[in-house]
Design a protein around this motif. Structure first.
Motif, mmCIF file in Angstrom:
data_model
loop_
_atom_site.group_PDB
_atom_site.id
_atom_site.type_symbol
_atom_site.label_atom_id
_atom_site.label_comp_id
_atom_site.label_asym_id
_atom_site.label_seq_id
_atom_site.Cartn_x
_atom_site.Cartn_y
_atom_site.Cartn_z
ATOM 1 N N PRO A 113 -44.632 -53.005 -18.116
ATOM 2 C CA PRO A 113 -43.560 -52.038 -17.802
ATOM 3 C C PRO A 113 -44.037 -50.583 -17.889
ATOM 4 N N LEU A 114 -44.907 -50.304 -18.846
ATOM 5 C CA LEU A 114 -45.454 -48.949 -18.970
ATOM 6 C C LEU A 114 -46.355 -48.632 -17.788
ATOM 7 N N TRP A 115 -47.140 -49.619 -17.377
ATOM 8 C CA TRP A 115 -48.021 -49.441 -16.216
ATOM 9 C C TRP A 115 -47.183 -49.129 -14.978
ATOM 10 N N LYS A 116 -46.122 -49.883 -14.786
ATOM 11 C CA LYS A 116 -45.270 -49.699 -13.603
ATOM 12 C C LYS A 116 -44.691 -48.285 -13.567
ATOM 13 N N GLU A 117 -44.100 -47.853 -14.676
ATOM 14 C CA GLU A 117 -43.507 -46.512 -14.717
ATOM 15 C C GLU A 117 -44.591 -45.437 -14.607
ATOM 16 N N GLY A 118 -45.699 -45.636 -15.277
ATOM 17 C CA GLY A 118 -46.794 -44.667 -15.203
ATOM 18 C C GLY A 118 -47.349 -44.541 -13.796
ATOM 19 N N ASN A 119 -47.465 -45.660 -13.117
ATOM 20 C CA ASN A 119 -47.962 -45.658 -11.751
ATOM 21 C C ASN A 119 -46.973 -44.961 -10.812
ATOM 22 N N GLU A 120 -45.677 -45.224 -10.998
ATOM 23 C CA GLU A 120 -44.654 -44.556 -10.180
ATOM 24 C C GLU A 120 -44.680 -43.045 -10.394
ATOM 25 N N LEU A 121 -44.744 -42.624 -11.650
ATOM 26 C CA LEU A 121 -44.793 -41.192 -11.931
ATOM 27 C C LEU A 121 -46.046 -40.557 -11.329
ATOM 28 N N THR A 122 -47.166 -41.239 -11.456
ATOM 29 C CA THR A 122 -48.407 -40.716 -10.882
ATOM 30 C C THR A 122 -48.273 -40.549 -9.379
ATOM 31 N N ALA A 123 -47.724 -41.542 -8.709
ATOM 32 C CA ALA A 123 -47.547 -41.475 -7.256
ATOM 33 C C ALA A 123 -46.630 -40.313 -6.865
ATOM 34 N N ILE A 124 -45.584 -40.102 -7.623
ATOM 35 C CA ILE A 124 -44.650 -38.997 -7.347
ATOM 36 C C ILE A 124 -45.376 -37.661 -7.483
ATOM 37 N N PHE A 125 -46.126 -37.504 -8.570
ATOM 38 C CA PHE A 125 -46.823 -36.232 -8.794
ATOM 39 C C PHE A 125 -47.925 -35.999 -7.766
ATOM 40 N N VAL A 126 -48.623 -37.046 -7.361
ATOM 41 C CA VAL A 126 -49.642 -36.916 -6.313
ATOM 42 C C VAL A 126 -48.991 -36.448 -5.013
ATOM 43 N N SER A 127 -47.860 -37.047 -4.677
ATOM 44 C CA SER A 127 -47.134 -36.675 -3.464
ATOM 45 C C SER A 127 -46.667 -35.222 -3.532
ATOM 46 N N MET A 128 -46.157 -34.824 -4.693
ATOM 47 C CA MET A 128 -45.716 -33.435 -4.870
ATOM 48 C C MET A 128 -46.879 -32.471 -4.685
ATOM 49 N N LEU A 129 -48.028 -32.817 -5.251
ATOM 50 C CA LEU A 129 -49.199 -31.946 -5.140
ATOM 51 C C LEU A 129 -49.652 -31.828 -3.690
ATOM 52 N N LYS A 130 -49.682 -32.939 -2.978
ATOM 53 C CA LYS A 130 -50.067 -32.905 -1.559
ATOM 54 C C LYS A 130 -49.107 -32.030 -0.765
ATOM 55 N N THR A 131 -47.817 -32.182 -1.014
ATOM 56 C CA THR A 131 -46.803 -31.390 -0.303
ATOM 57 C C THR A 131 -46.954 -29.909 -0.628
ATOM 58 N N ALA A 132 -47.163 -29.595 -1.902
ATOM 59 C CA ALA A 132 -47.310 -28.193 -2.312
ATOM 60 C C ALA A 132 -48.532 -27.560 -1.631
ATOM 61 N N LYS A 133 -49.626 -28.297 -1.575
ATOM 62 C CA LYS A 133 -50.836 -27.781 -0.920
ATOM 63 C C LYS A 133 -50.618 -27.608 0.578
#
Length: 119
Positions: free
Chosen positions: A93-113
């Protein structure tokens, strides 16, 4: 979305801290525990700092740190499972949530750039 991510990253960090209390006590447990707690708490702290950034450049820089720390916490979860400090079922469960958060932040960073480059 900003407030939701602030809350989710904080809840995740607290969940990591609580999980470490149940790790098997081995020679490496203290080191692994310190590393994963540092990475997990850094995600939320740096995300909040990114939101307070005075410029797009500061926001992008802080968000880059968030992505790095988010990925690092996934690494430490892998180490915990691979070194048998906890079961995969406990970590999933921690892996799942951690992976989702990571994906969200990666997407945000790509969009910001992308927004920076197209401005």
């Amino acid at each position: 979305m900003k407030e939701e991510l602030k809350v989710r990253s904080k809840i995740f960090a607290v969940s990591i801290i609580k999980m470490t209390e149940f790790l098997q006590k081995k020679n490496a447990t203290a080191t692994v525990t310190n590393q994963i707690i540092r990475a997990a708490t850094s995600v939320g702290a740096n995300y909040r700092a990114a939101l307070r950034g005075r410029s797009k450049a500061k926001f992008i820089a802080k968000l880059g740190i968030v992505v790095e720390e988010a990925d690092e916490k996934l690494y430490w979860l892998e180490i915990i499972v691979d070194s048998e400090l906890a079961t995969k079922e406990m970590i999933t469960p921690l892996w799942k949530e951690g992976n989702e958060l990571t994906a969200i932040f990666v997407s945000m960073l790509k969009t910001a750039k992308l927004n920076r480059d197209n401005a």
